[in-house]
Scaffold this motif. Sequence first.
Motif, mmCIF file in Angstrom:
data_model
loop_
_atom_site.group_PDB
_atom_site.id
_atom_site.type_symbol
_atom_site.label_atom_id
_atom_site.label_comp_id
_atom_site.label_asym_id
_atom_site.label_seq_id
_atom_site.Cartn_x
_atom_site.Cartn_y
_atom_site.Cartn_z
ATOM 1 N N GLU A 26 0.860 -1.193 0.000
ATOM 2 C CA GLU A 26 0.000 0.000 0.000
ATOM 3 C C GLU A 26 0.895 1.242 0.000
ATOM 4 O O GLU A 26 2.042 1.182 0.402
ATOM 5 N N TYR A 27 0.291 2.354 -0.426
ATOM 6 C CA TYR A 27 1.056 3.609 -0.366
ATOM 7 C C TYR A 27 1.317 4.003 1.085
ATOM 8 O O TYR A 27 0.426 3.915 1.923
ATOM 9 N N ARG B 295 4.733 3.191 -2.981
ATOM 10 C CA ARG B 295 4.138 1.856 -2.899
ATOM 11 C C ARG B 295 5.099 0.853 -3.523
ATOM 12 O O ARG B 295 5.620 1.090 -4.617
ATOM 13 N N ASP C 147 5.301 -3.056 -4.706
ATOM 14 C CA ASP C 147 4.561 -4.289 -4.999
ATOM 15 C C ASP C 147 5.532 -5.348 -5.463
ATOM 16 O O ASP C 147 6.297 -5.110 -6.385
#
Length: 156
Positions: free
Chosen positions: A70-71, A81, A83
Amino acid sequence: MKQTIQMQRIQERMAPGVIVRDGFLGVDGRNLVDILTTDEAAAHRFGLSHREIADRMIELRDAGIAGLGEYIDVQPHFEVRVDSVRGKLPCPFGDPGIFQKTNTTVKNLALGREITYTDLHIHMVGSHGFYEGKGSAFRVEPKDLAEILEAAPSGA
Ligand SMILES: [Zn+2]
């Protein structure tokens, strides 16, 4: 500048379907040596080395890892963020090492701009001064990295 045989081999590994489906060069028809020379000049216009840009990419990625996909806010005015995608990629320059498919997105809230880069980008920028070819979906402009990440020369 003249392209060496070795550089020609590297460029062949950057073609679509060799390491990644779309390749690393987009619609860029230039020789790799010319791509590298132009991007070196672009980084230098900001007073930055490729290593300094890569170090800033690492710094913001590392700050963003705590967000677990998540940010999260990173001082003074960033949201980051990180990922992780399944899979790994080798470097097209042929040196040892394999890179996680990690995407880091940095939003610079002061500028209203953002950029996304992978761990392979970090390596290719820092070790090879390579930002991908023009028209590649994954090209990262040295200018955008310098401005959005607010990379600063490390030398005093
Ligand atoms: Zn490499």
